[in-house]
Design a protein around this motif. Sequence first.
Motif, mmCIF file in Angstrom:
data_model
loop_
_atom_site.group_PDB
_atom_site.id
_atom_site.type_symbol
_atom_site.label_atom_id
_atom_site.label_comp_id
_atom_site.label_asym_id
_atom_site.label_seq_id
_atom_site.Cartn_x
_atom_site.Cartn_y
_atom_site.Cartn_z
ATOM 1 N N TYR A 107 0.831 -1.200 0.000
ATOM 2 C CA TYR A 107 0.000 0.000 0.000
ATOM 3 C C TYR A 107 0.863 1.247 0.000
ATOM 4 C CZ TYR A 107 -3.705 -3.270 1.284
ATOM 5 O OH TYR A 107 -4.587 -4.321 1.283
ATOM 6 N N LEU A 108 0.244 2.371 -0.307
ATOM 7 C CA LEU A 108 0.958 3.633 -0.336
ATOM 8 C C LEU A 108 1.410 3.991 1.083
ATOM 9 C CD1 LEU A 108 -0.289 6.755 -2.316
ATOM 10 C CD2 LEU A 108 1.120 6.916 -0.280
ATOM 11 N N PHE A 109 2.710 4.135 1.246
ATOM 12 C CA PHE A 109 3.274 4.461 2.563
ATOM 13 C C PHE A 109 4.367 5.499 2.374
ATOM 14 C CE2 PHE A 109 6.554 3.839 5.846
ATOM 15 C CZ PHE A 109 5.785 3.977 6.993
ATOM 16 N N VAL A 110 4.224 6.628 3.053
ATOM 17 C CA VAL A 110 5.229 7.685 3.018
ATOM 18 C C VAL A 110 5.912 7.720 4.379
ATOM 19 C CG1 VAL A 110 5.649 10.155 2.750
ATOM 20 C CG2 VAL A 110 3.958 9.015 1.299
ATOM 21 N N ASP A 111 7.208 7.504 4.377
ATOM 22 C CA ASP A 111 7.968 7.367 5.621
ATOM 23 C C ASP A 111 8.294 8.752 6.202
ATOM 24 O OD1 ASP A 111 9.657 6.765 7.683
ATOM 25 O OD2 ASP A 111 11.099 5.623 6.489
ATOM 26 N N LYS A 112 7.640 9.083 7.295
ATOM 27 C CA LYS A 112 7.908 10.334 8.003
ATOM 28 C C LYS A 112 8.419 10.056 9.418
ATOM 29 C CE LYS A 112 4.510 13.053 5.409
ATOM 30 N NZ LYS A 112 5.384 14.114 4.885
ATOM 31 N N SER A 113 9.014 8.874 9.576
ATOM 32 C CA SER A 113 9.441 8.470 10.918
ATOM 33 C C SER A 113 10.588 9.304 11.459
ATOM 34 C CB SER A 113 9.832 6.986 10.922
ATOM 35 O OG SER A 113 10.939 6.745 10.062
ATOM 36 N N ASP A 114 11.275 10.077 10.600
ATOM 37 C CA ASP A 114 12.347 10.921 11.121
ATOM 38 C C ASP A 114 11.810 12.041 12.013
ATOM 39 O OD1 ASP A 114 11.259 11.868 8.689
ATOM 40 O OD2 ASP A 114 12.920 13.277 8.458
ATOM 41 N N PHE A 115 10.481 12.220 12.031
ATOM 42 C CA PHE A 115 9.884 13.164 12.982
ATOM 43 C C PHE A 115 10.196 12.748 14.419
ATOM 44 C CE2 PHE A 115 6.140 14.632 15.501
ATOM 45 C CZ PHE A 115 6.337 16.002 15.352
ATOM 46 N N ILE A 116 10.388 11.450 14.619
ATOM 47 C CA ILE A 116 10.704 10.947 15.968
ATOM 48 C C ILE A 116 12.026 11.520 16.466
ATOM 49 C CG2 ILE A 116 11.233 8.852 17.290
ATOM 50 C CD1 ILE A 116 9.336 7.354 15.338
ATOM 51 N N GLU A 117 12.963 11.761 15.552
ATOM 52 C CA GLU A 117 14.230 12.370 15.954
ATOM 53 C C GLU A 117 13.997 13.750 16.559
ATOM 54 O OE1 GLU A 117 18.634 12.610 15.924
ATOM 55 O OE2 GLU A 117 17.070 11.094 16.144
ATOM 56 N N ILE A 118 13.003 14.460 16.047
ATOM 57 C CA ILE A 118 12.661 15.787 16.585
ATOM 58 C C ILE A 118 12.112 15.659 17.998
ATOM 59 C CG2 ILE A 118 11.079 17.742 16.309
ATOM 60 C CD1 ILE A 118 11.327 17.243 13.249
#
Length: 567
Positions: A36-47
């Motif tokens: 499925y369509l997945f856009v990885d925005k997990s680097d927000f966790i670094e913030i």
Amino acid sequence: MTADDVEFGEIKVMGIILNPTIENSFVSLANRKDRYLFVDKSDFIEITNKRLNEDDRFMAVTRPRRFGKTVTAHMLLAYYSKGYAGHKIFDDLEISNKASFTEHLNKYDVIYIDMNFICGLYKGYTKKSNKVPGVETLVDYLEYSVIKDLRERKDFSQCFEKHQIENTGLLEALSNLRNDLNTQFIFIMDEWDLVYRDYRDDTQLQEDFIDLLRNLFKSDGGKACFALAYLTGILPIKKYNSQSALNGFDEYNMLFPGEYAPYFGFTEDEVADIVKSPNCKVSHQNLKEWYEGYKIKGVDIYNPNSVCKAVSRNECISYWSKTSSNEEVVRLINMDFDGIKKDIMNLIEGARVQFDCGNFQNDMVNIEEKDDVFSLLVCLGYLGCSAVAEGEDEDLKLAYVPNKEIKRALMGIIRKQEWYERMETIKRSENLLKAILELDGTTAATLIQDVHNSPAVTLLDYNDEESLAYCVMTGLLWSTLGKYISRREEQAGKGRADLIYEPAIKGVTPLILIEFKYDGSAEEAIAQIKTQEYFKRYAGQYRNIIIVGINYSTKTKDHQCLIEKLD
């Protein structure tokens, strides 16, 4: 063993509010990202990792519905909570490349509160005959539910028993756990503003709710209990006397979005990657026209929910959520402060309207002027906003309709209002279409001139055929809705026709072919349609074809229009 079954020693960490692991939308997407369509925005966790236990560890991010707020909240829950096996979820995502990844992964007890879920449970609770003494309101039930989950954890229950306090308040319970067990929590509340939306007239409940949050996050004792607090919602934090009720929180909302715009919605680059997929049948340009337009701090943001649906269904149409917010828009427009109805019509046609958001109280009740209406419509996502100019008062904004999806939603709302047909804009649009169908070029030119002088067009640099086309499309916007499908630069005959209006239902109305000239003549435009044979592509489908030639003279500042019916 699944994440739902994870235990630490004898401590079972799964709960409804404390470390919940049910129905997590982020985990579901991450586990199916290959399908499925997945856009990885997990680097927000670094913030958020950098904010842990810092002075800025309390943050509130508010965005319109369907802008990824809950998915992001679920992502933080899955990363920090002891209730998840995070390596299985995050090991091949962007955050795994960051230095802080393993340091904080699944190391915290997370108090996760979905206010929609709590509200649903509370409504069921009110129907019970054996109510808990002292638990009467939604706020009482919320506090009771959190304490209940804490008390049911084995090591936490020992702390409750030690202090022998039967009716412990939430702040006292958390402080005891902090002092006795050196436990720090992460607090995540999704839809924090539900009380201000669904209970908008219950001021006492609102005061009790904000008092609960203020007690938790304003005192030094309360602050020490939390390594991080994260609120999501639609409305910014409520103001009292022009001050935020929770002024310890850093806020990032649609009026003052701050620096985290790329993490809520899809960016231009992310959509460019999406359309590269062989499974994507819609073009980048169509996605941009329909779902982009929220320009936040210089970043072009697309509505992520609508993009996902368009790609999944291979069709760009309006997927805007038809929720109670539509009813709110009707209420706001019909207040008609200082001519709001006319302003909304102008906005739909492409105008920008200045407003001041400085006095907005961040709720749906204290709406006292047009500025409040526009501020609320921006928060709800029906309008975008930008700064008036660099260096101007930050409370001064320019409102605009961001994209075709929102334009369609607003037009649908307005067309149902009893005053719709009385608006001069509507009458002008109907008269312009009528003039074209009756081959009345003189009247059509006069009406186009009127559109040209309207607020929607005068902001443009009226210096080319593109501007002229925009002017005509603006004039026909209302009268062709549902009747015609417009296409620009359509391949036809020996070239590309400037503008085509194709009937939504064949055989009911004529096809309209329009050609533009700038400092030329309408006769030249008509001749080009004929010599380039733009009409031949449609001759077999339509017996009635109307051709229109329109010219604008920079010398006389007048429009000329010739209209013919092809035999």
